[in-house]
Design a protein around this motif. Structure first.
Motif, short mmCIF file in Angstrom:
data_model
loop_
_atom_site.label_atom_id
_atom_site.label_comp_id
_atom_site.label_asym_id
_atom_site.label_seq_id
_atom_site.Cartn_x
_atom_site.Cartn_y
_atom_site.Cartn_z
N ASP A 1 0.82 -1.22 0.00
CA ASP A 1 0.00 0.00 0.00
C ASP A 1 0.85 1.26 0.00
O ASP A 1 0.56 2.18 -0.76
N PRO A 2 1.89 1.38 0.83
CA PRO A 2 2.75 2.56 0.72
C PRO A 2 3.50 2.50 -0.62
O PRO A 2 4.43 1.72 -0.78
N ASP A 3 3.02 3.27 -1.59
CA ASP A 3 3.50 3.16 -2.96
C ASP A 3 4.43 4.30 -3.39
O ASP A 3 4.74 4.44 -4.56
N GLY A 4 4.84 5.13 -2.43
CA GLY A 4 5.73 6.23 -2.76
C GLY A 4 5.04 7.46 -3.31
O GLY A 4 5.68 8.46 -3.61
N LYS A 5 3.71 7.40 -3.45
CA LYS A 5 2.96 8.52 -4.03
C LYS A 5 2.32 9.43 -2.98
O LYS A 5 1.90 10.53 -3.30
N ASP A 6 2.22 8.95 -1.75
CA ASP A 6 1.53 9.73 -0.71
C ASP A 6 2.13 11.12 -0.52
O ASP A 6 1.42 12.07 -0.22
N ILE A 7 3.43 11.24 -0.70
CA ILE A 7 4.11 12.52 -0.49
C ILE A 7 3.61 13.59 -1.46
O ILE A 7 3.65 14.78 -1.17
N PHE A 8 3.09 13.18 -2.63
CA PHE A 8 2.61 14.11 -3.65
C PHE A 8 1.11 14.39 -3.54
O PHE A 8 0.58 15.20 -4.30
N ALA A 9 0.44 13.70 -2.64
CA ALA A 9 -1.01 13.76 -2.55
C ALA A 9 -1.49 14.70 -1.46
O ALA A 9 -0.75 15.04 -0.53
N LEU A 10 -2.75 15.08 -1.59
CA LEU A 10 -3.48 15.71 -0.49
C LEU A 10 -4.30 14.61 0.16
O LEU A 10 -4.77 13.69 -0.53
N HIS A 11 -4.48 14.70 1.47
CA HIS A 11 -5.12 13.63 2.21
C HIS A 11 -6.33 14.17 2.97
O HIS A 11 -6.20 15.12 3.74
N LEU A 12 -7.48 13.56 2.74
CA LEU A 12 -8.70 13.93 3.45
C LEU A 12 -8.96 12.89 4.52
O LEU A 12 -9.17 11.71 4.22
N LEU A 13 -8.91 13.33 5.78
CA LEU A 13 -9.16 12.44 6.91
C LEU A 13 -10.53 12.72 7.48
O LEU A 13 -10.87 13.89 7.74
N ARG B 1 -7.31 9.99 -0.87
CA ARG B 1 -6.17 10.81 -1.27
C ARG B 1 -6.43 11.38 -2.66
O ARG B 1 -7.10 10.76 -3.48
N LEU B 2 -5.89 12.57 -2.88
CA LEU B 2 -6.13 13.32 -4.10
C LEU B 2 -4.80 13.82 -4.66
O LEU B 2 -3.96 14.31 -3.91
N PHE C 1 -8.04 10.82 -7.87
CA PHE C 1 -8.21 10.45 -6.47
C PHE C 1 -8.24 8.94 -6.35
O PHE C 1 -8.49 8.22 -7.31
N GLY C 2 -7.98 8.48 -5.13
CA GLY C 2 -8.00 7.06 -4.89
C GLY C 2 -7.87 6.74 -3.41
O GLY C 2 -7.94 7.64 -2.57
N ARG C 3 -7.67 5.46 -3.13
CA ARG C 3 -7.56 4.97 -1.75
C ARG C 3 -8.79 5.41 -0.93
O ARG C 3 -8.68 5.79 0.22
N VAL C 4 -9.95 5.36 -1.57
CA VAL C 4 -11.20 5.72 -0.90
C VAL C 4 -11.56 4.60 0.06
O VAL C 4 -11.72 3.46 -0.36
N VAL C 5 -11.70 4.93 1.33
CA VAL C 5 -11.92 3.87 2.30
C VAL C 5 -12.74 4.36 3.49
O VAL C 5 -12.62 5.50 3.93
N SER D 1 -11.16 18.23 -14.89
CA SER D 1 -11.72 16.88 -14.85
C SER D 1 -11.13 16.10 -13.67
O SER D 1 -9.99 16.33 -13.27
N ILE D 2 -11.93 15.17 -13.17
CA ILE D 2 -11.53 14.33 -12.05
C ILE D 2 -11.59 12.88 -12.50
O ILE D 2 -12.61 12.44 -13.05
N LYS D 3 -10.51 12.13 -12.26
CA LYS D 3 -10.44 10.73 -12.68
C LYS D 3 -10.19 9.81 -11.48
O LYS D 3 -9.63 10.23 -10.48
#
Length: 148
Positions: free
Chosen positions: A38-50, A62-63, A75-79, A109-111
């Motif tokens: 799951d830690p894919d190295g992309k989190d550092i570039f994302a915005l995170h909604l908690l 994450r966005l 966006f992804g990792r919707v949980v 656009s949002i994907k």
């Protein structure tokens, strides 16, 4: 009652980041029987909604904002935590996401790469399927997009 807040990666506390990784691992790796890192190295570039309920993380997304190269949002990792399901938090999470995007990135656009069984859920927010169904980590997915 759930409260939402956006964070840049650098703004997350160690405890918040740990809670995010635990929630994502609990659902995407354990519950969905999908052994992947799951830690894919992309989190550092994302915005995170908690989404917090009392002191517990119960919803997350994450966005990735648009860039000069890719003029769209991903966006992804919707949980949603198992303990918080059937409370409408998934819908609230998406409403928060779309509100944030409409305010901060109007006309963009949002994907997303959606699990196929959630197609109707995302269609309810104006997303449309593009492309064919594909497998990702052994789970059927579809590419979806919402144009502003």
């Amino acid at each position: 009652m759930i409260n939402f807040k956006w964070y840049k990666f650098s703004e997350l506390t160690v405890e918040q980041l740990y809670a995010v990784l635990v929630l994502r691992s609990d659902i995407f790796v354990v519950e969905q029987h999908c052994p992947y890192p799951d830690p894919d190295g992309k989190d550092i570039f994302a915005l995170h909604l908690l989404g917090m309920e009392k002191d517990s993380l119960v919803a997350y997304i994450r966005l990735f904002p648009p860039t000069d190269i890719e003029n769209y949002i991903v966006f992804g990792r919707v949980v949603t935590a198992r303990s918080a399901r059937n409370k409408g938090y998934g819908k609230r999470l998406m409403q928060e996401l779309l509100s944030y995007c409409d305010t901060n990135f109007p006309g963009i656009s949002i994907k997303c790469s959606a699990q196929h069984y959630l197609k109707k859920f995302y269609e309810g927010f104006g997303f449309k399927v593009y492309g064919e169904m594909y497998e990702e980590d052994g789970i059927p997915h579809i590419a979806m997009q919402r144009d502003s």
